[in-house]
Design a protein around this motif. Structure first.
Motif, PDB file in Angstrom:
ATOM      1  N   PRO A 401     116.664  62.508 -49.157  1.00 10.18           N
ATOM      2  CA  PRO A 401     115.904  62.470 -47.896  1.00 10.18           C
ATOM      3  C   PRO A 401     114.438  62.827 -48.116  1.00 10.18           C
ATOM      4  CG  PRO A 401     117.185  64.488 -48.014  1.00 10.18           C
ATOM      5  CD  PRO A 401     117.614  63.652 -49.188  1.00 10.18           C
ATOM      6  N   VAL A 402     113.571  62.346 -47.210  1.00  4.96           N
ATOM      7  CA  VAL A 402     112.130  62.454 -47.385  1.00  4.96           C
ATOM      8  C   VAL A 402     111.546  63.454 -46.405  1.00  4.96           C
ATOM      9  CG1 VAL A 402     109.961  61.204 -47.085  1.00  4.96           C
ATOM     10  CG2 VAL A 402     111.838  60.152 -48.351  1.00  4.96           C
ATOM     11  N   ARG A 413     112.664  71.550 -51.021  1.00  7.04           N
ATOM     12  CA  ARG A 413     111.880  71.083 -52.163  1.00  7.04           C
ATOM     13  C   ARG A 413     112.333  69.696 -52.592  1.00  7.04           C
ATOM     14  NH1 ARG A 413     111.847  71.620 -57.919  1.00  7.04           N
ATOM     15  NH2 ARG A 413     109.713  71.292 -58.644  1.00  7.04           N
ATOM     16  N   GLU A 414     113.627  69.413 -52.458  1.00  4.84           N
ATOM     17  CA  GLU A 414     114.155  68.101 -52.836  1.00  4.84           C
ATOM     18  C   GLU A 414     113.534  66.990 -51.992  1.00  4.84           C
ATOM     19  OE1 GLU A 414     116.602  71.241 -54.302  1.00  4.84           O
ATOM     20  OE2 GLU A 414     115.971  70.797 -52.239  1.00  4.84           O
ATOM     21  N   SER A 415     113.341  67.240 -50.705  1.00  2.52           N
ATOM     22  CA  SER A 415     112.770  66.200 -49.836  1.00  2.52           C
ATOM     23  C   SER A 415     111.274  66.025 -50.093  1.00  2.52           C
ATOM     24  CB  SER A 415     113.015  66.543 -48.364  1.00  2.52           C
ATOM     25  OG  SER A 415     112.329  67.719 -47.982  1.00  2.52           O
ATOM     26  N   ILE A 416     110.602  67.097 -50.490  1.00  3.28           N
ATOM     27  CA  ILE A 416     109.186  66.994 -50.851  1.00  3.28           C
ATOM     28  C   ILE A 416     109.031  66.154 -52.109  1.00  3.28           C
ATOM     29  CG2 ILE A 416     107.160  68.299 -51.616  1.00  3.28           C
ATOM     30  CD1 ILE A 416     108.217  70.641 -49.903  1.00  3.28           C
ATOM     31  N   VAL A 417     109.856  66.446 -53.104  1.00  3.13           N
ATOM     32  CA  VAL A 417     109.810  65.695 -54.359  1.00  3.13           C
ATOM     33  C   VAL A 417     110.170  64.231 -54.128  1.00  3.13           C
ATOM     34  CG1 VAL A 417     110.835  65.457 -56.657  1.00  3.13           C
ATOM     35  CG2 VAL A 417     110.260  67.731 -55.769  1.00  3.13           C
ATOM     36  N   ALA A 418     111.148  63.979 -53.264  1.00  4.10           N
ATOM     37  CA  ALA A 418     111.551  62.593 -52.973  1.00  4.10           C
ATOM     38  C   ALA A 418     110.390  61.816 -52.364  1.00  4.10           C
ATOM     39  CB  ALA A 418     112.753  62.575 -52.038  1.00  4.10           C
ATOM     40  N   ALA A 419     109.680  62.421 -51.418  1.00  2.00           N
ATOM     41  CA  ALA A 419     108.527  61.760 -50.798  1.00  2.00           C
ATOM     42  C   ALA A 419     107.447  61.497 -51.840  1.00  2.00           C
ATOM     43  CB  ALA A 419     107.986  62.618 -49.659  1.00  2.00           C
ATOM     44  N   GLU A 463     106.896  74.333 -57.953  1.00  2.00           N
ATOM     45  CA  GLU A 463     107.066  75.144 -59.150  1.00  2.00           C
ATOM     46  C   GLU A 463     106.206  76.402 -59.026  1.00  2.00           C
ATOM     47  OE1 GLU A 463     107.448  70.804 -59.936  1.00  2.00           O
ATOM     48  OE2 GLU A 463     105.774  72.051 -59.211  1.00  2.00           O
ATOM     49  N   HIS A 464     106.764  77.544 -59.396  1.00  2.00           N
ATOM     50  CA  HIS A 464     106.061  78.840 -59.304  1.00  2.00           C
ATOM     51  C   HIS A 464     105.595  79.106 -57.868  1.00  2.00           C
ATOM     52  CE1 HIS A 464     106.026  78.122 -63.599  1.00  2.00           C
ATOM     53  NE2 HIS A 464     105.224  77.080 -63.435  1.00  2.00           N
TER      54      HIS A 464
END
Length: 546
Positions: A401-402, A413-419, A463-464
């Motif tokens: 998901p975005v 964080r997963e949706s941020i990375v996906a976008a 990250e961090h």
């Protein structure tokens, strides 16, 4: 008779209270980092932490007492509260540190990019930590001691605060010194001193800039080709935005973010390249200058011509096409096309911005009409955040998901990375389209074509506990410094400029940086000039005379 119901406070107590407020309410990021740097929370560290807090309160108190005069103190405190509340939000939400380059990046960004950072949480933070304390101070009746007595009391406050602060520093120096030496980021996190120092540095830098731009590479000439291939050359330099090397599948990333470029047989992908800076305002003028990162400063870069000027001196036609916030001075003396403004009639424009493929509009015709060798810079919107989801058309929203908000704290964080990955996927398509355009134009117009791609800087995606970019270079994470770098050369280009493809391919794993760009662009076009450094030319060992 009307009673004055406004609260009253002595001027000395107001300053002390303001110092405590700024340190407690507006410096959460600083204190988190400080506690971690000094061994974490615990009873054994409590004396050090309380002593350090008292030390900073006293230093703030001494400094603010310098402006503790009638008609001055209220406006100054209001400005401090408003500015510090905004600074607090960006440091706390994105892990942003504040230095001179961050101030430069802020002041040189365009309105559209600035608006993407606005949200209700920012407004709430400014209201609670900026507007409300400002209103309270403004309506409070401040009691000042009159005449010499007031000046003596003020001097006593400043002197006493500095004396006790010095004693505390002496008592805790053994514990503080290692933390301050090993965690230099702390000075970029303490508000308001961080942005005051940064603004001061930026103003000094701007004042020092030369009004006259010194010429560079006026002796530039093209070495004669030893072969028979003299067809015109067209080189696209694609300047990426906020693309980090770690999220390119060509560099080993698990997601297939480069499905199209991975099929380009002659594409060379360099896997170990460092940026000159961590923000556009630094990296763009730096990468197009001859200075290199170690010698770079904004005033030096603006005081002399750069790569595009040297190419012009050598007889190339030079064009800058922009879908971002400008060239930061690097294109001031060449032709420029600003394509960043939304055009309702253009298929690549949606709402108030345009996708990067607009940069390719009209290029074949422009190339056809040119009568000399061309170098065209395409400045992408790329993966500029925090609104990553806006950077790619619907067809490239493949990962999810975005996250569809600029309030990154409300997204996983997963949706941020996906976008973000979707924006890289679209950059992959854009670069592939640019190469295919060069192939088609080269075949149709009998041209020698090439494309060089690199990003201005990378990006932190959590990250961090850091987001976005712009961290001071000395403390910046690898995610903000490691950038993609790719090269595509047509067979005709390699033939005309005597470039060995196999030799270049053997160099793709070596360590390079933005410092190599200036000299490599000159080298790949066989341009001779006194400012050319063959030691920084990626093509140097891979060219031959015949």
């Amino acid at each position: 008779m009307t009673l004055n119901t406004a609260p009253r406070i002595h001027a000395s107590l107001l300053i002390l209270g303001a110092s405590v407020f700024l340190l407690t309410a507006c410096n959460a990021t600083f204190w988190r980092t400080f506690f971690s740097a000094t061994g974490g929370l615990g009873l054994s560290h409590l004396p050090l932490h309380l002593g350090s807090f008292a030390l900073l309160v006293l230093l703030f108190n001494a400094c603010l007492n310098l402006i503790n005069f009638r008609f001055i103190v209220k406006p100054v405190l209001v400005v401090l509260f408003m500015a510090t509340s905004a600074t607090y939000y960006f440091m706390n939400e994105y892990g942003t540190a504040i230095d001179k380059s961050m101030i430069q990046n802020l002041l040189e960004t365009d309105v559209h990019e600035a608006l993407e950072l606005l949200n209700w949480k920012l407004l709430l933070t400014i209201t609670l930590l900026g507007i409300l304390p400002s209103l309270l101070v403004w309506r409070t009746q401040i009691v000042f001691c009159a005449g010499k007595r007031g000046l003596v009391l003020q001097a006593a406050n400043i002197g006493g605060s500095l004396l006790v602060a010095a004693i505390l520093l002496f008592l805790f120096f053994k514990s503080l010194a290692p933390a301050l030496r090993e965690h230099r980021e702390l000075r970029y996190l303490l508000a308001p001193t961080n942005y005051i120092q940064a603004i001061n540095g930026y103003v000094k830098q701007r004042r020092a800039q030369a009004l006259v731009v010194a010429p560079l590479g006026m002796d530039a000439t093209r070495r004669a080709s030893a072969g028979g291939n003299s067809a015109r050359s067209v080189t696209l330099i694609v300047l990426g935005e906020t693309a980090r090397a770690a999220n390119f599948s060509l560099n080993g990333y698990a997601r297939l973010t480069n499905p199209e470029l991975s099929k380009q047989a002659d594409l060379l992908n360099f896997t170990n390249v460092q940026s000159c800076g961590t923000a556009t305002a630094v990296s763009v003028p730096c990468v197009f200058s001859a200075l290199g990162r170690e010698n770079y400063s904004d005033d030096k870069a603006h005081a002399q011509q750069g790569l595009l000027d040297v190419l012009s001196h050598a007889g190339f036609g030079v064009l800058w096409r922009d879908n971002n916030s400008g060239c930061k001075g690097t294109c001031d003396r060449v032709d420029v096309e600003d394509l960043s403004k939304a055009d309702p009639g253009n298929k690549w424009c949606v709402d108030d911005e345009c996708y990067d493929e607009r940069l390719l509009d009209g290029l074949p015709e422009l190339i056809r009409k040119a009568r000399k060798d061309l170098v065209i810079v395409l400045h992408q919107k790329g993966s500029h955040g925090p609104a990553y989801w806006k950077r790619a058309p619907a067809a490239f929203q493949r990962f999810g998901p975005v996250c569809r908000t600029n309030q990154l704290e409300s997204c996983s964080r997963e949706s941020i990375v996906a976008a973000y990955d979707n924006s890289i996927l679209y950059t992959d398509h854009f670069l592939n389209q640019a190469i295919e355009l060069l192939k088609a134009s080269g075949e149709k117009e009998q041209l020698n074509t090439a494309m060089l791609y690199f990003s201005d800087h990378g990006e932190s995606l959590g990250e961090h506990n850091m987001y976005l970019h712009g961290a001071p270079y000395v403390i910046s994470p690898a995610e903000q410094r490691e950038v993609p770098f790719m090269l595509w050369l047509s067979e005709g280009f390699r033939s005309r400029f005597h470039i060995d493809q196999r030799c270049l391919a053997a160099r793709t794993g070596q360590s390079f940086s933005h410092d190599n760009v200036f000299h490599s662009v000159l080298g790949m076009h066989r341009i001779s000039t006194a400012v050319y450094n063959p030691g920084l030319d990626i093509f140097g060992p891979c060219t031959h005379e015949s």
